[in-house]
Scaffold this motif. Structure first.
Motif: not given
Lengths: 314, 277
Positions: B36, B160-161, B163-164, B166-168, B224-225
């Motif tokens: 991603l 969680n970090r 994810f943050a 990676t997403f934006d 995502f999860k």
């Protein structure tokens, strides 16, 4: 003291100056629009405010309990990965991530914050939907909820309406306006000048140097606005004027065929000052000969309206 | 079947299975983030660099090459990820240069200086994984277990970090997340996985282990999860079945595992199509 004070900023990339002499302040509750021609450095300024780039000179000072990263940020739609597999809930919750310090997982208060902001943006029922399946307007509201999770103080937006259709754009502006009235400080980079002067309390006009900073009413009297193509008085339009009273009317602000924003202006007030938010700026050249009050806004519904009116006139 | 049981009665075979499962689990977890973040190609480049490092270690007669290969790969990973952020050096060209350069250099070193009687066999097993995977020393197995545990722990703690980020990435940075730090962690983890994965499938095929499970999971799951969990499951199942099939049919382990991943990808693509309707 102001929330954010920018002192004589020079901005650019790799030693090449994009814009300089940027000097302004943002107070709590302000609605600041940053406007300017393409390539004038609007987005560069936004990046500096977000600390994505460092200013080449000058400084940004925070006051009034504001810290360096106390921002909610709404990026341009195009910057977000559209095929990303993530649920709405995961995305909104990720807005709280920077406030957690060393805790690795989300706390109850983080989840509550996410839930409240999702309800506020009316995307709570989309909780388990996939972000990529949402419409543009819904995606924007989800990202807005995420931004509100990051900070309830200041919201920075980079051309937020890019790619939204007129109806959604109108809703979006009203939503931002409501948030601003409830105490949120708003800073928006926009190329939609006419909406900017309609909604914002302050205008920052950037070019190679800072061209203007001040309140919106003063801006409309300034030379900068006139040189930028702003008109002091448009066509006096009786039909429109009463329609304009209705804020929810799609005519109130919309986009014409050419992608310009429309603005409806009243006649000049007695002392010659144009009032913002009520002049018609025709997308086509107006023919002044007949003295006929003809308006073209590019809206199909509106065009039909006018035809009907003209027939009545005959 | 009796062949399978016979092989599994040896402790080294069980080690091999444990290592394989752990490696496939780690690579799948991180694979989602890498795909991603558009970092898939970095994994590919790194694996070639790791091959070069193995060659150097072989020439220098270092018994456990991991201790040379791991630091080298980590350093290169950090350099590559930082180069990707620099607009002046275009990431893809730099990586292509580095990876092919390392590959050529490694092969040359192995040919010119090698003390082994079977050079092409050495090269082949570094590129495509050992033929039977039963050559793993106990030391390597423990190293694999410890490193995998670290990777999994880091992934869970920073989930969680990550994810943050990676997403934006811009949003994360703007709101005060130390994006550089998380990219650094990511770089280190990628390097560790690549080096571990070389033991299982070899340096040319390790990218498949990282990319296939994530892409398969993304065909059918939309959060995502869910994607992370499903890709972990797919990867472990494929690795396990691939290894068992390899033992029974006496096929090369790495290639068999990757073939299992390919089959899984095709199956999930079809399921995704059907679900869409």
């Amino acid at each position: 003291m102001a929330l954010i004070t920018c002192k004589n900023l020079t901005l650019g990339y790799e030693g090449v100056t994009v814009t300089e002499g940027i000097d302004f302040e943002v107070n709590s509750g302000d609605y600041l629009c940053i406007i300017g021609a393409n390539g004038a450095g609007k987005s560069t300024l936004m990046k500096a405010l977000l600390h994505l780039i460092e200013p080449m000179s000058g400084e940004i000072v925070y006051g009034d309990g504001m810290s360096r990263n106390d921002f909610g940020y709404l990026p341009q739609q195009t910057r977000v990965q559209k095929d990303f597999p993530a649920s709405v809930w995961e995305i909104v919750l990720s807005g709280t991530v920077s406030k957690k310090g060393f805790r690795p997982f989300y706390s109850k208060s983080d989840k509550k914050c996410a839930e409240e902001n999702m309800k506020r943006m009316s995307v709570w029922e989309l909780k388990n939907e996939s972000f990529r399946d949402l419409s543009g307007g819904q995606q924007q509201r989800v990202l807005l909820a995420r931004a509100l999770c990051a900070s309830g103080k200041v919201l920075l937006m980079d051309e937020p309406i890019t790619g939204l259709d007129p109806k959604v754009t109108l809703d979006f502006y009203n939503l931002i306006s409501d948030l601003n009235k409830s105490g949120l400080t708003v800073i928006m980079v926009s190329h939609d000048v006419h909406s900017a002067i309609h909604y914002a309390s302050h205008i920052l006009h950037v070019g190679p140097t800072q061209l203007y900073f001040g309140c919106t009413d003063c801006y409309l009297k300034s030379d900068v606005w006139h040189n930028f193509g702003g008109r002091e008085s448009g066509i006096d339009c009786e039909e429109c004027r009463h329609k304009i009273e209705d804020v929810n009317s799609p005519l109130y602000r919309d986009t014409c065929d050419h992608g310009h924003g429309h603005i409806h202006q009243k006649k000049s007030t007695p002392n010659g000052e144009p009032k913002m938010g009520n002049t018609i700026q025709p997308a086509r050249e107006h023919e002044p000969d007949k003295g006929e009050k003809k308006v073209y806004t590019g809206l199909v519904a509106d065009r039909e309206d006018n035809t009907a009116k003209e027939e009545n006139d005959r | 079947m009796s062949n399978l049981l016979y092989v599994l009665s040896f402790p080294f075979a069980r080690y091999a299975i444990i290592v394989g499962v752990l490696i496939s689990l780690c690579s799948a977890l991180l694979g989602v983030t890498l795909v991603l973040k558009r970092y898939s190609f970095i994994g590919d480049g790194l694996s070639h660099v790791a091959f070069g490092a193995v060659a150097v270690a072989t020439v220098l007669n270092i018994t456990n090459s991991t201790f040379v290969v791991l630091p080298v790969t980590i350093i290169v990973a950090i350099v590559l990820l930082n180069a990707g952020q620099n607009a002046k050096v275009k990431g893809d060209a730099a990586i292509a240069m580095l990876s092919t350069g390392a590959l050529a250099l490694g092969y040359m070193l192995m040919n010119v200086f090698s003390t082994s009687a079977n050079v092409s066999g050495d090269v082949c097993s570094t590129l495509f994984g050992s033929v039977s995977m039963l050559t793993l020393s106990e030391e390597t197995v423990w190293l694999c277990i410890v490193l995998s545990a670290i990777v999994i722990a880091l992934f869970i703690i920073f989930y969680n970090r990550l994810f943050a980020v990676t997403f934006d990435e811009n949003f994360a940075r703007a709101t005060g997340l130390k994006v550089r730090f998380y990219n650094l962690i990511l770089a280190v983890i990628i390097a560790v996985i690549i080096v571990l994965g070389m033991n299982l499938v070899g340096s040319l095929l390790i990218s498949a282990l990282v990319i296939f499970p994530a892409l398969s999971a993304m065909r059918v799951i939309k959060n995502f999860k869910g994607v992370v969990i499903l890709s972990a499951v797919i990867s472990v199942v494929c690795a396990l079945s691939g290894m068992l099939v390899a033992i029974v049919l006496n096929t090369p382990v790495g290639a068999t595992v990757v073939v299992a991943d390919i089959i899984a990808f095709i199956v999930f693509s079809v399921i995704g199509r059907i679900l869409k309707r």
